[in-house]
Design an enzyme around this catalytic site. Sequence first.
Site, PDB file in Angstrom:
ATOM      1  N   LYS A 119      -1.668  -0.530   1.958  1.00 45.27           N
ATOM      2  CA  LYS A 119      -2.328  -1.672   1.310  1.00 45.27           C
ATOM      3  C   LYS A 119      -1.451  -2.152   0.179  1.00 45.27           C
ATOM      4  O   LYS A 119      -0.659  -1.399  -0.377  1.00 45.27           O
ATOM      5  CB  LYS A 119      -3.684  -1.230   0.727  1.00 45.27           C
ATOM      6  CG  LYS A 119      -4.643  -2.385   0.513  1.00 45.27           C
ATOM      7  CD  LYS A 119      -5.359  -2.692   1.803  1.00 45.27           C
ATOM      8  CE  LYS A 119      -6.393  -3.765   1.663  1.00 45.27           C
ATOM      9  NZ  LYS A 119      -7.365  -3.726   2.781  1.00 45.27           N
TER      10      LYS A 119
HETATM   11  N1  GLU Z   1      -7.408  -6.550   5.075  1.00 46.68           N
HETATM   12  C1  GLU Z   1      -8.048  -6.204   6.303  1.00 46.68           C
HETATM   13  C2  GLU Z   1      -8.698  -4.830   6.183  1.00 46.68           C
HETATM   14  O1  GLU Z   1      -9.012  -4.392   5.120  1.00 46.68           O
HETATM   15  C3  GLU Z   1      -7.130  -6.350   7.509  1.00 46.68           C
HETATM   16  C4  GLU Z   1      -5.912  -5.487   7.500  1.00 46.68           C
HETATM   17  C5  GLU Z   1      -4.917  -5.802   8.613  1.00 46.68           C
HETATM   18  O2  GLU Z   1      -5.206  -6.654   9.452  1.00 46.68           O
HETATM   19  O3  GLU Z   1      -3.867  -5.194   8.598  1.00 46.68           O
HETATM   20  O4  GLU Z   1      -8.987  -4.194   7.151  1.00 46.68           O
END
Ligand code: GLU
Length: 430
Positions: A119
């Site tokens: 993240k």
């Molecule tokens: N931000 C989204 C999540 O928390 C999507 C992450 C992604 O598609 O890599 O799952």
Amino acid sequence: MTTPTAHALPSYIDPSHPGPWGMFMEQLDRVEPHLGPLAQWVETLRRPKRMLIVDVPVRMDDGRIEHFEGYRVQHNLSRGPGKGGVRFHPQVHISEVMALAGWMTVKNAAVNLPYGGAKGGIRVDPSRLSLAELERMTRRYTSEIGLLIGPDRDIPAPDVNTNEQVMAWMMDTYSINQGGTQTGVVTGKPLSMGGSLGRRDATGRGCFVVAREAMKRLNRPMEGARVAIQGFGNVGNAAARVFHEHGAKIVAVQDVGGTIYNEAGIDPHALQHHLKVAEGALREFPGGTVIDDASFWGVDCDILLPAALERQITEANAYQIKAKLVVEGANGPTTPQAEDILWDMGCTVLPDVLANAGGVTVSYFEWVQNASSFFWTEQDINMRLDRVLSEAFEPIWNVAQEKRVHLRTAAFIAACTRVLEARALRGLYP
Ligand code: GLU
């Protein structure tokens, strides 16, 4: 406040305010007794594999230079490259990004995607930046985290306050630095540059799919079910439309601009038009009445869908909740203490690592399509998404019933088993 875990926290986490990372630690504590011999590896998940904190200097439109704090955390890479979004928010901090990366590890493994968890984020209020400033900030951040990302290394995607345009700038910046177009470095891109059909609504659609499966098992009809949604961004907006299409009634919506209620149902298409096209404020939407923000939690409804930020359902408001099903569209919206209260009240919580996994699932489809330069139809994508989530749902639901544990613990059991099996097989180097 989250009770600090009995286990040692990394030195850079304040034990008196462990924040979202403290929540993730408590969730791991709850899964550990169910992991059998793999539990010897669980410590791996209690510390992120790798973290990068970067300075993001940006020349503002008036000529001044402002500095923003940027992060990219790779929590675990045992099962594949890092995967997870990037968020722009004034409250982004290391404990939050670490927890969000950890939840990505669990989420990707819970639905069996071949990824680790990562993240990123920038501590910024993007609403005070011009479009040009936002672009410069995104590009500099991308370049700074270029040490970590790549189509086979770590693949960012949208999260809170980031969108297709931000992904386009990230892809372009990375490609320029690499000397050739690399569409697979980010997902959630615009369709015209390698994005996937169905990605924009995928998280919201996934919330619906798992809610539908849960409602079936709870013997409750989706037709006419009353839904209250917190957040009308990437997740809440799409979820509102998909639930509405399937006969549910959106009775309340809350966002940063207030809370509205309509017993007869809010039309999500009209609301979307009012907010996004007409740039109106939620409070001025004619299809609902403004209510007090705090009373949102006590709204008479069947399904509550928090789709904003973490730690929204706490000991302070859990008792007010009337819904029989909470669908975590957001990451980490329910504290472990609030989850216990909801359990005692007979309210089922569909955990984030399953409920909002639709987004990363279609991100995976996008990445596969990029790698093969062959694109699928929207119908195909929605069908495969439905299948991935319903197939992940079933065993998690059954384990929760058999072991009499929260669905979150059951999802963590499935996910941590996969991650730690890979970890054990890979072994330690040297
Ligand atoms: N931000 C989204 C999540 O928390 C999507 C992450 C992604 O598609 O890599 O799952």
